[in-house]
Write an enzyme that holds these catalytic residues in place. Structure first.
Site, PDB file in Angstrom:
ATOM      1  N   LYS A 130       5.780  -5.549 -13.477  1.00 18.75           N
ATOM      2  CA  LYS A 130       4.550  -4.789 -14.377  1.00 18.75           C
ATOM      3  C   LYS A 130       3.776  -3.787 -13.542  1.00 18.75           C
ATOM      4  O   LYS A 130       3.051  -4.221 -12.804  1.00 18.75           O
ATOM      5  CB  LYS A 130       3.461  -5.928 -14.964  1.00 18.75           C
ATOM      6  CG  LYS A 130       2.899  -4.946 -16.015  1.00 18.75           C
ATOM      7  CD  LYS A 130       1.332  -5.816 -16.201  1.00 18.75           C
ATOM      8  CE  LYS A 130       0.341  -5.329 -15.322  1.00 18.75           C
ATOM      9  NZ  LYS A 130      -0.031  -3.903 -15.650  1.00 18.75           N
ATOM     10  N   THR A 153      -8.973  -8.102  -4.940  1.00 17.33           N
ATOM     11  CA  THR A 153      -9.112  -9.671  -4.741  1.00 17.33           C
ATOM     12  C   THR A 153      -9.633 -10.151  -6.011  1.00 17.33           C
ATOM     13  O   THR A 153      -9.074 -11.356  -6.276  1.00 17.33           O
ATOM     14  CB  THR A 153     -10.216  -9.661  -3.600  1.00 17.33           C
ATOM     15  OG1 THR A 153      -9.647  -9.251  -2.399  1.00 17.33           O
ATOM     16  CG2 THR A 153     -10.677 -10.905  -3.644  1.00 17.33           C
ATOM     17  N   GLU A 175      -1.480  -9.809  -2.258  1.00 20.05           N
ATOM     18  CA  GLU A 175      -1.717  -8.805  -1.042  1.00 20.05           C
ATOM     19  C   GLU A 175      -2.824  -8.073  -1.845  1.00 20.05           C
ATOM     20  O   GLU A 175      -2.819  -7.280  -2.719  1.00 20.05           O
ATOM     21  CB  GLU A 175      -0.833  -7.609  -0.870  1.00 20.05           C
ATOM     22  CG  GLU A 175       0.582  -8.228  -0.556  1.00 20.05           C
ATOM     23  CD  GLU A 175       0.458  -8.708   0.825  1.00 20.05           C
ATOM     24  OE1 GLU A 175      -0.232  -8.232   1.578  1.00 20.05           O
ATOM     25  OE2 GLU A 175       1.511  -9.369   1.166  1.00 20.05           O
ATOM     26  N   CYS A 212      -5.249   0.225   0.540  1.00 21.60           N
ATOM     27  CA  CYS A 212      -5.779  -0.818   0.720  1.00 21.60           C
ATOM     28  C   CYS A 212      -6.242  -1.089   2.195  1.00 21.60           C
ATOM     29  O   CYS A 212      -7.369  -2.002   2.497  1.00 21.60           O
ATOM     30  CB  CYS A 212      -5.120  -1.954   0.229  1.00 21.60           C
ATOM     31  SG  CYS A 212      -3.341  -1.917   0.975  1.00 21.60           S
ATOM     32  N   GLU A 233     -15.019  -2.866  -0.733  1.00 19.06           N
ATOM     33  CA  GLU A 233     -13.982  -1.960  -0.857  1.00 19.06           C
ATOM     34  C   GLU A 233     -14.465  -0.931  -1.804  1.00 19.06           C
ATOM     35  O   GLU A 233     -14.662  -1.153  -2.760  1.00 19.06           O
ATOM     36  CB  GLU A 233     -12.918  -2.690  -1.361  1.00 19.06           C
ATOM     37  CG  GLU A 233     -11.780  -1.940  -1.386  1.00 19.06           C
ATOM     38  CD  GLU A 233     -10.297  -2.446  -1.625  1.00 19.06           C
ATOM     39  OE1 GLU A 233     -10.399  -3.325  -2.484  1.00 19.06           O
ATOM     40  OE2 GLU A 233      -9.254  -2.392  -0.846  1.00 19.06           O
TER      41      GLU A 233
END
Ligand code: NAP
Ligand code: MG
Length: 495
Positions: free
Chosen positions: A190, A245, A266, A301, A399
Site C-alpha cells: 500500500k 511513529t 521503520e 526520516c 520530527e
C-alpha cells in the site's frame, strides 16, 4: 545524466498514468468504486484520480496472495528462478528510469534530477541485490550426535503487507518488497495516498518481469481504510511499515487485536550531527551538514535535523554552513537548476511552517523561514536554519520532516553524547572528528541504528538500516532483512 527542463516537460506531457489497483495480475477499480485525487505539489494541479481501496480490496488481494503462496508457484520454486525474475525486474526499472523518476517527482515534489540519479537506480539495485542473494542462502545442519540429524531452514512467512510513506515512494517500496519477494512470500503493497503512481507502475513491471499473478498486489488507498485493513487482516502474516511513529504504534495495536502478525516498524527520527573541534575539514563537514537536512526538502526520516557544534568552532562552522544554503534554493522540480523541490502537500507545508513559527519565538533565525514561490501554486519552503536552539524546545525534540535545521553548541564530548541521546528517537547519527579514538568512543555511545562518521546518513544496500527507541524495530536492507520475512524451521530426525 544531463537531462534538460524541456526534456522533462515534453515527457510529462505524454505521460500515461496507472490509476487502478493491481490485484491477481491485473488492474481493476476499487471494489467500492471510489477514487481519491493525487496532486502535483509543485503546481497544485490534479494529476489523477486513483482507486481508493478498502477492506474488500484487501480481502481480494489476500485471497490471491494466499492462493499463490499455498500453490507454491513462487514460494516453493527454485530460488534461482526468483533470482532471474527479480534481476529482470531490476533491468526493467533501469530501462524505465526517466518515466519512474518523472512520476515520482510529479506526485510528491522531489527534484526529478535526484529521482533519476538516486531513487530509481537505488530501487533497481535493491531488487537486483536481493534477487542475487536469494539463491545463495542455505540452512544449517546441526551436529546432534550419532542418533540424530537436525536441520534449521528458513521458510517464507506467507503473506506480507507493506505500508510505505511518500518521501521515497519507490525506494521504500523496494526496501520492503524486494527481500520479502526474494524470500518467497506473496506481498501486498500500500503506497501513501500522496504518492501512489510509481508503485502502480512497479506492479506492471513486476508482472512483465515474470512475478506470477497474485504474488504481488498494489492497493492504493487511504491509511485509515486500506492501511488499517492490512493491519487488521487475519490472512496477513507480517506487516512491514515505514512511516510516522504515531501510525507505527497503531500497527502494533492492529496486530494485537487480530492475529498477532509480526510487525516491523521503520518510524520517525531526529538524528543528531555532532561536529567536534578535532574536525580538520570544516568546509566538507558544512557541505554535508547542509545536505543532511536539505536533501529531499528535509523529508527524510534519518535527516540530520539536529546539529550540535563544539563551542570553540561554532561561529566559524555556522558561517560556512550558511554559505552552503544557497545551493538548496527551491525551484521547479523538473528544472535541473533547482536546488530543492516542493514539499509533498499543503498540509505538510503548514505543519513545517508551524514549527518555523515556534522557532521564531524561541531561537535565532539565521536564514530562510519563509514560504516561497507562492505564485506557482506550489508548496515551497526556503531552507531554514535556527541557531541557539534550546534542546528542551519542540524545535529540538519533534520530527519536523522539512528543511528546518536546529543548531546548538556543546562544551565537551560528554555533553555532546548526552544531547544527542536526549531524544525519543534513535534512527541515525553523525560524528565529525579526525580524532580516531574520539570517533569510536562517541559512535559506541550513541543510541542509534546507524552512525555515520565523517559523512552523513550513509545508506547502502549491504548494511542494515533502522532504528532503536521510538524509531522502530527490525532492519531494512542487507541480508538481515531476510530475518523479517522468514521463519526458522527446525527439523529433527532421529536416525
Ligand atoms: P504516515 O502518515 O505514518 O504514513 C505512512 C503510511 O501509513 C502511509 O501509507 C499511510 O497511508 C499509512 N497510514 C496512515 N494512517 C494509517 C492508519 N491509521 N492505519 C494504517 N495505515 C495508515 O507517514 P508519512 O507522513 O507518509 O511519512 C512521514 C513519516 O515517515 C515520518 O515520520 C518519517 O520519519 C517516516 N519515515 C521513516 C522512515 C524510516 O525508515 N525510519 C523512512 C521514511 C519515512 P496514507 O498516506 O494514505 O494516509
Ligand atoms: Mg501526489
Amino acid at each position: 545524466m544531463n537531462r534538460t527542463l524541456s526534456h522533462w516537460t515534453a515527457l510529462a506531457a505524454g505521460l500515461s498514468l496507472r490509476t487502478q489497483a493491481f490485484v491477481a495480475g491485473r488492474f481493476r477499480p476499487a471494489c467500492e468504486g471510489r477514487t481519491f485525487a493525487t496532486l502535483n505539489p509543485a503546481t497544485g494541479e490534479h494529476l489523477a484520480y486513483v482507486a481508493a481501496c478498502t477492506a474488500a480490496d484487501v480481502d481480494l488481494a489476500v485471497a490471491a496472495a494466499r492462493r499463490s503462496f499455498e500453490g507454491g508457484v513462487w514460494s516453493r520454486c527454485d530460488p534461482a528462478e526468483r533470482r532471474r525474475v527479480l534481476t529482470r525486474l531490476a533491468d526493467l526499472i533501469v530501462a524505465s528510469t526517466d518515466e519512474l523518476a518523472l512520476l515520482e517527482s510529479l506526485d510528491m515534489g522531489k527534484l526529478v534530477r535526484d529521482a533519476a540519479t538516486l531513487d530509481v537506480p537505488a530501487a533497481a539495485e535493491v531488487f537486483r541485490w536481493y534477487g542475487e542473494a536469494c539463491d545463495k542462502l542455505n540452512g544449517e545442519v546441526i551436529r546432534a550426535g550419532e542418533g540424530a540429524l537436525a536441520m534449521i531452514d528458513r521458510e517464507p512467512v506467507g503473506v506480507v503487507g507493506a505500508v510505505v510513506p511518500w518521501n521515497f515512494p519507490l525506494k521504500m517500496a523496494a526496501w520492503k518488497c524486494a527481500p520479502a519477494l526474494a524470500a518467497g512470500n506473496s506481498v501486498i503493497l500500500k503506497p501513501a495516498e500522496q504518492s501512489p503512481l510509481t508503485a502502480l507502475r512497479l506492479a506492471e513491471l513486476a508482472a512483465e518481469a515474470g512475478i506470477p499473478d497474485g504474488v504481488f498486489s498494489v492497493l492504493p488507498g487511504l491509511g485509515h481504510e486500506a492501511g488499517q485493513a492490512i493491519g487488521l487482516h487475519d490472512g496477513i502474516d507480517c506487516v512491514a511499515f515505514t512511516g510516522s511513529t504515531e501510525v507505527g504504534k497503531k500497527f502494533l495495536g492492529y496486530a494485537s487485536v487480530s492475529n498477532m502478525k509480526r510487525v516491523w516498524l521503520e518510524c520517525g527520527g531526529k538524528s543528531a550531527n555532532l561536529v567536534f573541534s578535532a574536525t580538520r575539514d570544516l568546509d566538507r563537514a558544512a557541505t554535508f551538514a547542509a545536505q543532511g537536512i536539505f536533501f529531499n526538502q528535509g523529508e527524510v526520516c534519518s535527516a540530520t535535523s539536529r546539529l550540535f557544534v563544539q563551542q570553540d568552532i561554532a561561529e566559524a562552522f555556522i558561517a560556512r554552513l550558511l554559505a552552503k544554503v544557497d545551493a538548496y534554493r527551491p525551484g521547479n522540480p523538473l528544472d535541473p537548476a533547482s536546488g530543492m523541490g516542493a514539499m509533498v502537500s499543503e498540509e505538510q507545508t503548514a505543519r513545517v511552517m508551524g514549527f518555523i513559527a515556534l522557532g521564531r519565538e524561541s531561537a535565532q533565525l539565521a536564514c530562510g523561514g519563509e514560504r516561497v514561490l507562492t505564485e506557482t501554486g506550489g508548496c515551497f519552503i526556503a531552507p531554514t536554519v535556527f541557531t541557539g536552539v534550546d534542546p528542551a524546545s519542540r524545535l529540538a525534540r519533534e520530527e519536523i520532516f522539512g528543511p528546518v535545521l536546529a543548531v546548538a553548541t556543546f562544551a565537551d564530548e560528554a555533553e555532546a553524547i548526552r544531547l544527542a541521546n536526549d531524544s525519543i528517537y534513535g534512527l541515525g547519527a553523525s560524528v565529525w572528528t579526525d580524532d580516531l579514538s574520539q570517533a569510536h568512543r562517541v559512535a559506541r555511545r550513541l543510541h542509534a541504528g546507524s552512525v555515520s562518521v565523517n559523512t552523513v546518513d550513509m545508506v547502502d544496500v549491504r548494511t542494515p538500516f533502522g532504528g532503536v527507541k521510538q524509531s522502530g524495530s527490525g532492519r531494512d536492507l542487507s541480508l538481515h532483512a531476510f530475518d523479517k520475512y522468514t521463519d526458522l524451521k527446525t527439523t529433527w530426525i532421529s536416525l
